[in-house]
Scaffold this active site. Structure first.
Site, PDB file in Angstrom:
ATOM      1  N   CYS A 248      32.184  56.785  31.727  1.00 38.35           N
ATOM      2  CA  CYS A 248      32.471  55.026  31.190  1.00 38.35           C
ATOM      3  C   CYS A 248      32.610  54.735  30.441  1.00 38.35           C
ATOM      4  CB  CYS A 248      30.938  54.473  32.159  1.00 38.35           C
ATOM      5  SG  CYS A 248      31.461  52.271  31.513  1.00 38.35           S
TER       6      CYS A 248
ATOM      7  N   ASN B 198      41.875  44.898  25.272  1.00 40.15           N
ATOM      8  CA  ASN B 198      41.767  45.455  27.076  1.00 40.15           C
ATOM      9  C   ASN B 198      42.582  46.864  26.265  1.00 40.15           C
ATOM     10  OD1 ASN B 198      43.024  46.168  29.331  1.00 40.15           O
ATOM     11  ND2 ASN B 198      41.885  44.188  29.935  1.00 40.15           N
TER      12      ASN B 198
ATOM     13  N   ALA C 290      37.638  43.818  40.017  1.00 41.70           N
ATOM     14  CA  ALA C 290      37.275  44.911  38.761  1.00 41.70           C
ATOM     15  C   ALA C 290      37.200  46.180  38.961  1.00 41.70           C
ATOM     16  CB  ALA C 290      34.728  45.104  38.345  1.00 41.70           C
TER      17      ALA C 290
ATOM     18  N   HIS D 205      30.947  43.360  32.553  1.00 43.35           N
ATOM     19  CA  HIS D 205      31.245  43.237  31.568  1.00 43.35           C
ATOM     20  C   HIS D 205      32.319  41.813  31.302  1.00 43.35           C
ATOM     21  CE1 HIS D 205      34.486  44.783  33.780  1.00 43.35           C
ATOM     22  NE2 HIS D 205      35.661  44.349  33.858  1.00 43.35           N
TER      23      HIS D 205
ATOM     24  N   GLN E 122      35.979  38.859  30.575  1.00 43.28           N
ATOM     25  CA  GLN E 122      37.181  39.676  29.442  1.00 43.28           C
ATOM     26  C   GLN E 122      37.518  37.579  29.574  1.00 43.28           C
ATOM     27  OE1 GLN E 122      40.338  41.527  32.542  1.00 43.28           O
ATOM     28  NE2 GLN E 122      38.513  42.009  33.289  1.00 43.28           N
TER      29      GLN E 122
ATOM     30  N   GLU F 198      45.449  30.172  53.253  1.00 41.10           N
ATOM     31  CA  GLU F 198      45.112  29.274  51.690  1.00 41.10           C
ATOM     32  C   GLU F 198      46.199  29.272  50.951  1.00 41.10           C
ATOM     33  OE1 GLU F 198      41.359  30.278  53.707  1.00 41.10           O
ATOM     34  OE2 GLU F 198      43.033  31.195  54.391  1.00 41.10           O
TER      35      GLU F 198
END
EC number: 2.7.7.12
Length: 348
Positions: free
Chosen positions: A39, A75, A159, A165, A167, A308
Site C-alpha cells: 500500500c 494525487n 475508492a 483516505h 481527497q 435517476e
C-alpha cells in the site's frame, strides 16, 4: 402509500417507496476484495507517493519519512494540475479549458486501515484540521473558485485504495450542484427572510423524527427527501457559509458527530460503501452569506439507474424515518459489534 418528497433547497424530488420499504437487514453490501500487497499510503512507504504538501508529524521527524499521523500528498494521477495555464478556448460550439486545479490525497491514518470509524475522535479531528489547512492554502491561488473535499469508501463508491483516505480537488469553476444550492438559499431568503438550512436543522432537532446524532455545535439527520437509503446530512448549528471558518470547538464537535454517524451506519447496514461530500461556499468570488456549509454521507446501497440518470430524481426504498430510527437504535448496541461485522465483510 408511495409518496414524492421535495428537497427544501433545490428543485429535486425523491420517490419514497413505502410499500416496498427495505429494512436494514434487507441490505447486503458486496464483500470488499483485498487487492494490494503493498500500500503506497502506509507509514514507511512515503517514497511511493509524490512529496507531501502537508503532514502532521512528530517533532524532529523528517518530511516524507515516517513519524506522521496525517499526511497530504498530490494525487499520483491527478484530474487537474496547479501548474496549468488558466486559458479557455473555443472551437465552433465547443469550449475547452486548460486543466488548472489541484488534486490531493489526505491520508487519514498511518495504519493500513480502510475505515475512519476505527480511529479515535482526536485522529478524526486531525483529519478535519488537514481539510481546513489545505482549503485555506489552495484558495490563495485566485484562479480557483471551488474546493471540493470528499471521501470514497469502498470500491463500489469509487475508492481505488483500501487505506483510509479522503481527497481534495480544487477547480476554476463553481459546480452546477453548488450553483443550484446557492439559488435555492437565495430564493428561500427572499421568501422567508431566513436561512433554509438553519430552518431545516432546527425543524429536525425540534421533531427528532429523523435525527441521528446531536451535539452542541453540530447535528446529523436523515434528510426529509433522502436520495439514498440511510443518507445523512451533518450541519453546523451556527450559520456558517465557509467550512474553513470552523473553530477549535467546532472541530472537536464535528469529529464526534462525524465518527458517531459513520459508526452507526456501519453497525446498521453491514459497514457499507459510501461517498462523503463536503458542500461549502465558492472561494475567490463574491461572498455568499446565505450559504450554509454541510456534509452529506451517501451510502451506496442501491444502484443509480436509468430513471435517476434521465431525470435527476431518485427512488429511495427505505423511508427516512425508518432509517433514522434504525441509526438511533444502533447507538445502543455494544461497540464490539462492529468488529464482528468487519470480520464477516473481510471474509475472516
Amino acid at each position: 402509500m408511495p409518496e414524492w418528497r421535495k428537497d427544501p433547497v433545490v428543485d429535486r424530488w425523491v420517490a419514497v417507496s413505502t410499500e416496498r420499504a427495505k429494512r436494514p437487514t434487507d441490505y447486503r453490501p458486496p464483500l470488499e476484495q483485498k487487492k494490494q500487497e503493498r500500500c503506497p499510503l502506509c507509514e514507511g512507504h512515503e517514497g511511493d507517493t509524490p512529496p507531501e504538501v502537508l503532514a502532521f508529524r512528530k517533532p524532529g521527524s523528517e518530511p516524507n519519512r515516517p513519524g506522521w499521523w496525517v499526511r497530504v500528498v498530490p494525487n499520483k494521477f491527478p484530474a487537474c494540475r496547479v501548474e496549468e495555464d488558466n486559458k479557455m478556448t473555443r472551437k465552433d460550439i465547443y469550449y475547452t479549458w486548460c486543466g488548472v486545479g489541484a488534486h490531493e490525497v489526505i491520508v487519514e491514518t498511518t495504519d493500513h486501515e480502510p475505515n475512519l470509524i476505527n480511529q479515535t475522535e482526536w485522529q478524526v479531528a486531525e483529519v478535519i484540521w488537514a481539510w481546513r489547512a489545505r482549503s485555506l492554502d489552495l484558495r490563495r491561488d485566485t484562479r480557483l473558485k471551488y474546493i471540493s473535499i470528499f471521501k470514497n469508501k469502498g470500491s463500489v463508491a469509487g475508492a481505488s485504495l483500501e487505506h483510509a483516505h479522503s481527497q481534495l480537488i480544487a477547480i476554476p469553476m463553481v459546480p452546477a450542484e453548488i450553483k443550484e444550492e446557492l439559488a435555492g438559499v437565495r430564493a428561500y431568503r427572499e421568501e422567508r427572510g431566513r436561512c433554509v438550512y438553519c430552518d431545516v436543522w432546527q425543524h429536525e432537532a425540534a421533531t427528532g423524527e429523523r435525527v441521528v446524532v446531536e451535539a452542541s455545535h453540530f447535528i446529523s439527520f436523515v434528510p426529509y427527501a433522502a436520495r439514498f437509503p440511510f443518507e445523512m446530512w451533518i450541519l453546523p448549528k451556527k450559520h456558517q457559509r465557509d467550512f474553513a471558518d470552523i473553530d477549535e470547538a467546532g472541530v472537536r464537535d464535528l469529529a464526534y458527530v462525524l465518527r458517531e454517524s459513520l459508526r452507526r451506519l456501519a453497525w446498521t447496514v453491514y459497514d457499507p460503501p459510501y461517498n462523503l461530500v463536503l458542500h461549502t461556499c465558492p472561494v475567490n468570488d463574491v461572498a455568499e452569506e446565505d450559504y450554509h456549509w454541510h456534509i452529506e454521507i451517501l451510502p451506496r446501497l442501491t444502484i443509480i439507474a436509468g430513471f435517476e440518470l434521465g431525470t435527476g430524481y431518485y427512488i429511495n426504498p427505505t423511508p427516512p424515518e425508518m432509517a433514522a430510527a434504525a441509526l438511533r437504535e444502533a447507538g445502543k448496541w455494544c461497540p464490539e459489534v462492529i468488529s464482528a461485522v468487519q470480520e464477516v465483510r473481510a471474509g475472516v
